[in-house]
Design an enzyme around this catalytic site. Structure first.
Site, mmCIF file in Angstrom:
data_model
loop_
_atom_site.group_PDB
_atom_site.id
_atom_site.type_symbol
_atom_site.label_atom_id
_atom_site.label_comp_id
_atom_site.label_asym_id
_atom_site.label_seq_id
_atom_site.Cartn_x
_atom_site.Cartn_y
_atom_site.Cartn_z
ATOM 1 N N SER A 286 21.624 -41.895 -22.168
ATOM 2 C CA SER A 286 21.692 -43.128 -21.358
ATOM 3 C C SER A 286 22.815 -44.052 -21.774
ATOM 4 C CB SER A 286 20.350 -43.837 -21.461
ATOM 5 O OG SER A 286 19.326 -42.912 -21.258
ATOM 6 N N ASP B 175 19.988 -41.865 -17.707
ATOM 7 C CA ASP B 175 18.553 -42.120 -17.486
ATOM 8 C C ASP B 175 18.272 -42.610 -16.078
ATOM 9 O OD1 ASP B 175 18.321 -45.245 -19.398
ATOM 10 O OD2 ASP B 175 19.808 -44.516 -17.984
ATOM 11 N N ARG C 179 12.892 -39.437 -27.101
ATOM 12 C CA ARG C 179 11.779 -38.494 -26.843
ATOM 13 C C ARG C 179 12.307 -37.074 -26.715
ATOM 14 N NH1 ARG C 179 7.628 -39.533 -22.411
ATOM 15 N NH2 ARG C 179 9.439 -39.463 -21.019
HETATM 16 C C1 0WK Z 1 12.198 -44.612 -20.007
HETATM 17 C C2 0WK Z 1 13.127 -43.456 -19.638
HETATM 18 C C3 0WK Z 1 14.388 -43.520 -20.450
HETATM 19 C C4 0WK Z 1 15.039 -44.861 -20.271
HETATM 20 C C5 0WK Z 1 14.058 -45.913 -20.648
HETATM 21 C C6 0WK Z 1 14.648 -47.262 -20.414
HETATM 22 O O1 0WK Z 1 12.477 -42.236 -19.877
HETATM 23 O O2 0WK Z 1 15.280 -42.514 -20.064
HETATM 24 O O3 0WK Z 1 16.207 -44.932 -21.038
HETATM 25 O O4 0WK Z 1 12.888 -45.818 -19.859
HETATM 26 O O5 0WK Z 1 13.720 -48.237 -20.769
HETATM 27 P P1 0WK Z 1 13.635 -48.837 -22.222
HETATM 28 O O6 0WK Z 1 12.943 -47.884 -23.061
HETATM 29 O O7 0WK Z 1 15.017 -49.146 -22.636
HETATM 30 O O8 0WK Z 1 12.847 -50.077 -22.040
HETATM 31 C C1 BGC Z 2 23.857 -47.839 -20.371
HETATM 32 C C2 BGC Z 2 23.458 -47.005 -19.181
HETATM 33 C C3 BGC Z 2 21.951 -46.869 -19.144
HETATM 34 C C4 BGC Z 2 21.324 -48.216 -19.211
HETATM 35 C C5 BGC Z 2 19.839 -48.161 -19.182
HETATM 36 C C6 BGC Z 2 23.116 -49.126 -20.367
HETATM 37 O O1 BGC Z 2 23.402 -49.824 -21.525
HETATM 38 O O2 BGC Z 2 25.248 -48.101 -20.305
HETATM 39 O O3 BGC Z 2 24.045 -45.751 -19.255
HETATM 40 O O4 BGC Z 2 21.639 -46.233 -17.950
HETATM 41 O O5 BGC Z 2 21.710 -48.904 -20.355
HETATM 42 O O6 BGC Z 2 19.328 -47.520 -20.242
#
Ligand code: 0WK
Ligand code: BGC
Length: 939
Positions: free
Chosen positions: A610, A664, A549
């Site tokens: 992240s 993140d 994003r």
């Molecule tokens: C939304 C956050 C972002 C994070 C993500 C993790 O804004 O920084 O990395 O959540 O959740 P995912 O999209 O991996 O399910």
């Molecule tokens: C990364 C982290 C991150 C997490 C959640 C992991 O794979 O090593 O830096 O915070 O995923 O997104």
């Protein structure tokens, strides 16, 4: 015999019976060949209300037996139940059934809805030899049933019948808990006793063979099972014999007496007692009252006494008695014989109503009673017999329609298509019974399509089948429990993981030990959470989750305004040259700035990146390793801010001013900390998983300084990479790890996060198929495909059912209806070309629940280590802290957050932990960190 001219006037012989009957009787009851009479008006009938008669009187609509009605017509009308009355009876029976199912009203219910604990029907894999004992009304039948696991195509049955001496039926019992005897049995010392124990004790007394009583069932259940063989599952059964009863596969969670909350369970309705509370008083005729008063259990089994063949002969006898008393029948005969109980057997009634032989049978039966019946008498007796039996069939149909509509409603189906096993001498002895049963059921439950399957072998084979299914389910349950056991972590396991996490945290914080720690405890240079004084306009990037994003965040006194755009990072870019990745990021930024009319603005930028980075400052972070499927080359060991700047230069995008790069977890903590100052922990459970928290500077051995606190990015995803979690790892986890691009890395993450749970489930399902425990062992080519079972399937498959045994009854608001939820599971499996039975769907759901629960509990163990450390850090007896959380798995999975919070409370009872879901993601957090950085003070 009639005079020649009268004969000329009368219809041809074939028609004779019918016409004569009709004319002679004018009664609507004059049966026609199809058993359902048609009414033709004879001379003397013209001008009377049009009567059309069938067991279900559609047109009649009202049952008046005005003055025009003859005594026979009145009798027949009394035995006729109009359709709308049957509809009403159906409504009452539905209430009675619900009363029986409910824990609160069960004790007062007449229709007892007894749980049978049979939760499955045959699936064709049943195999083995089974001994069956069948207690019939006048004999005991023993069977040896051999099943070959060939889809039950050729069960072998040997049987032997032993007569039941009268003194045994009424003698001392000493042969589940019998509620009450019926059908002429009245052994003492049995009612209220567990008959399985009585039988087992009797068998053990013989010391002949070791025979273990595995299952005891009602004949309806045996019939349902017998009719379920040969690949046509049958979920309802009905007995119309000496007695009457039914059973059906109910939604288990509705059988409140049974504690079983998932799947289905066969319920023995014991509908014979329907009406014992007077709810049938409007259809009971005086004849029924006589039969009841003369029975061995007056006032009880009112429905059975209208339907069961033990009573039909008696009802007919009482009708004949009253008509004979009214000088309407057997004029001139001594009708005293009709006062003898049971002088007319139901078998005779069934013979009398036979279209071909009936009249002759009637004459023979009545002659045998010395009643010297006239042709007209015989015809009337046949009509009455037909009326009594047809009423029985119509009432059975009402009961069946009630069950079908209940099943259709509780499964949330538009239309229910179901097989119904039927047995009993009434059904077997009178084809018309089945026809009335079928047609009246269709009238009363038009939303259901029931196929009546006659039971070929009574209940014997069925009982063998129940035993086989019970043993198959028990064996399957043992095998499934064995296979899933390594994934079911005990409290002790989780406490050990918590302790291991704590140890790894200490190692990660230690200056000497950090380098070898699996949990790297990376300093973030964020020293405090927002204090509300942040202001300004910032660009923010959020890379590393499901979506990339780009955001513009305007932080004002009393509000934060965010505009953002989601961009895709194709796998080729994620796993291609690093330059291409960062070029792509810059292109997205430029696209966003164009759309937001920000091209002329040079805004401070906060970068949520992240992945594990060694922060060298707020705006300098060196990538330690890629995770979550990223592997772009030339990035590890590089300062990611530098990489971004270089890409900006390559793209001549000069307006980039990165002031902060955060993980993140940190962004999430800051974002939530803006609303809740108590938020000192950030947690991500999404594609990956990780946590950060505010640690005492004095404990951060890798950074100089003793004062205050600093946010530590734990990078707990790598917990266990040093092997400390190997005993938690199952073969399925190892299979998943092996197929990743970072095998051996991120071990903790691979037990918890969204990128991997679906794969773990897929491998477990394949193992269950291989063991013939799922989809009948049929090969599942599609299921062999990596990532074909994404983690989002778990969220759909586990949507709360009222009956999902997690006791939340869908409390978390996301209540899915049972039927809907089941269809969603089956829809997912269908897309994978997997034909799933109900049991298969339940097992797939159990596997998903097991995997997601383990993930939530492991996450809880990790967090418990963090909050306990913070509590000790601060020397508090009780710690109250907020966790800012984000991530698709945490947010979208119906149970994850609950299981996590429940287990955390157990593992860290001295910490009160509030979870605050981040609404705007960590992009906002990155902007807040940038705001603090721009304020020139250390964040
Ligand atoms: C939304 C956050 C972002 C994070 C993500 C993790 O804004 O920084 O990395 O959540 O959740 P995912 O999209 O991996 O399910
Ligand atoms: C990364 C982290 C991150 C997490 C959640 C992991 O794979 O090593 O830096 O915070 O995923 O997104």
């Amino acid at each position: 015999m009639a005079s020649p001219e009268r004969r000329a006037a009368l219809p041809k012989p074939a028609q004779y019976g019918r016409a004569a009957r009709a004319s002679r009787e004018q009664s609507p009851a004059a049966p026609s060949s199809d058993g359902l009479p048609r009414r033709s008006l004879g001379a003397e009938e013209r001008g009377r209300p049009a009567l059309n008669w069938s067991p279900v009187n559609h047109q009649l609509g009202h049952r008046n037996d005005g003055p025009a009605c003859t005594p026979v017509q009145r009798a027949l009308l009394a035995l006729t139940i109009p359709l709308e009355t049957l509809q009403a009876v159906k409504g009452r029976m539905l209430q009675a059934m619900r009363k029986g199912l409910s824990r609160e009203t069960h004790a007062q219910a007449n229709v007892q809805m007894l749980p049978t604990y049979i939760c499955s029907t045959p699936d064709g894999t049943e195999k083995g030899d089974f001994l069956v004992v069948e207690l019939c009304q006048s004999h005991v039948r023993t069977l040896w049933v051999t099943l070959l696991g060939d889809g039950n195509q050729s069960p072998q049955v040997k049987c032997k019948i032993f007569d039941m001496p009268g003194d045994i039926m009424q003698g001392k019992g000493e042969a589940a808990e019998l509620i009450s005897w019926s059908k002429g049995f009245s052994c003492s010392d049995v009612e209220g006793k567990d008959v399985v124990q009585l039988l087992q004790a009797a068998i053990d007394k013989q010391e002949l063979y070791h025979v273990e009583v595995v299952a005891l069932m009602n004949d309806t259940v045996g019939t349902m099972m017998t009719c379920s063989m040969r690949g046509q599952p049958c979920e309802v059964a009905l007995i119309a014999g000496a007695g009457t009863n039914s059973c059906f596969m109910a939604e288990a969670q509705q059988v409140e007496m049974a504690e079983e909350t998932s799947g289905r369970m066969c319920v023995n309705t014991e509908w014979g007692c329907f009406g014992d509370d007077g709810t049938l008083s409007d259809i009971l005729t005086p004849y029924d009252q006589y039969v009841d008063q003369e029975s061995s259990n007056p006032g009880e089994k009112r429905f059975e006494k209208l339907v069961g063949s033990l009573y039909l002969g008696e009802i007919v006898r009482h009708v004949l008695t009253s008509l004979a008393a009214g000088k309407v029948l057997f004029i001139g005969s001594n009708v005293a014989v009709l006062r003898t109980k049971d002088v007319l057997k139901t078998q005779q009634v069934l013979e009398i109503i036979d279209t071909e032989e009936g009249m002759a049978k009637a004459r023979a039966a009545l002659d045998a009673l010395g009643l010297r019946p006239s042709e007209r008498d015989c015809c009337r007796v046949q009509q009455i017999c037909r009326a009594v039996v047809s009423r029985a069939a119509a009432l059975c149909a009402t009961g069946l329609a009630t069950i079908l509509s209940h099943m259709c409603q509780s499964r949330e189906l538009e239309r229910l298509v179901v097989n119904v096993g039927v047995d009993g001498e009434l059904y077997r002895g009178y084809t018309r019974f089945g026809e009335i049963l079928q047609s009246v059921t269709g009238l009363l439950a038009p939303e259901c399509m029931a196929s009546l399957l006659p039971s070929v072998d009574g209940t014997g084979q069925g009982a063998g089948m129940v035993t086989a299914v019970t043993l198959r389910l028990a064996a399957q349950r043992r095998e499934v429990d064995q296979l899933l056991a390594p994934l079911r972590l005990s409290r002790a396991d989780l406490e050990r993981v918590q302790a291991l996490m704590r140890r790894e945290m200490e190692l990660g914080l230690g200056c000497q030990t950090n380098a070898n720690a699996s949990v790297r405890m990376l300093p973030t240079y964020v020293r405090s959470t927002p204090d509300g004084t942040e202001r300004g306009e910032f660009l923010a990037l959020d890379l590393g989750g499901t979506n990339f994003r780009v955001l513009v965040v305007r932080v004002a006194q009393d509000s934060i305004h965010i505009a953002s755009e989601v961009y895709v990072i194709p796998t080729t870019i994620m796993q291609g040259p690093g330059e291409a990745l960062f070029d792509h990021i810059i292109e997205c930024i430029m696209d966003f700035q164009l759309k937001q009319d920000l091209m002329e603005h040079v805004l401070p930028l906060g970068f949520t990146f992240s992945f594990p980075c060694q922060q060298l400052g707020l705006d300098k972070a060196v990538l330690l390793s890629w995770t979550k499927g990223f592997s772009a080359t030339g990035c590890v060991g590089q300062d990611v801010v530098q990489l971004l700047q270089e890409a900006a230069q390559r793209k001549q995008h000069l307006g980039l001013k990165v002031v902060a790069v955060v993980n993140d977890t940190v962004g999430t903590m800051m974002s939530c900390g803006y609303d809740d100052p108590n938020c000192e922990i950030g947690l991500i459970v999404g594609t990956g998983t990780n946590a950060c928290y505010m640690e005492e500077m004095k404990n951060v051995g890798t950074v100089k300084g003793e004062q205050g606190r600093m946010c530590i990015n734990m990078e707990w995803g790598a917990f266990g990479d040093n092997g400390c979690l190997d005993d938690i790892f199952t073969d399925f986890d190892r299979l998943v790890d092996k197929k990743t691009i970072n095998a051996g890395k991120q071990r903790f993450e691979k037990l918890i996060s969204g990128m991997y749970l679906g794969e773990i489930v897929r491998h477990i399902l394949l193992a269950l198929v291989e063991k013939q425990l799922l989809f009948r062992g049929k090969p599942c080519p599609k299921l062999q495909t990596k990532d074909i079972f994404p983690t989002k399937f778990l969220s759909t498959i586990e949507i709360p059912w009222a009956g999902d045994g997690d006791g939340d009854g869908g409390a978390n608001g996301a209540r899915g209806s049972d039927g809907l939820a089941l269809r969603q599971v089956q829809a997912i499996l269908q897309d994978l070309e997997l034909q799933a039975s109900f049991e298969d769907s339940m097992l797939v759901r159990e596997v998903c629940q097991t995997v997601s629960t383990r993930a939530a509990h492991l996450c809880a163990a990790g967090l418990a280590a963090v909050v306990e450390k913070m509590r000790e850090n601060r020397g508090l007896a009780q710690l109250a802290v907020t966790v800012g959380v984000d991530g698709t798995l945490y947010k979208m999975h119906p149970h994850f957050s609950q299981h996590l919070q429940h287990m955390l409370q157990e593992l860290a009872p001295n910490c009160t932990v509030t979870f605050l879901q981040s609404e705007d993601g960590s992009g906002k957090g990155a902007a807040l960190v940038a705001a603090v950085a721009c304020r020139g003070t250390k964040p």
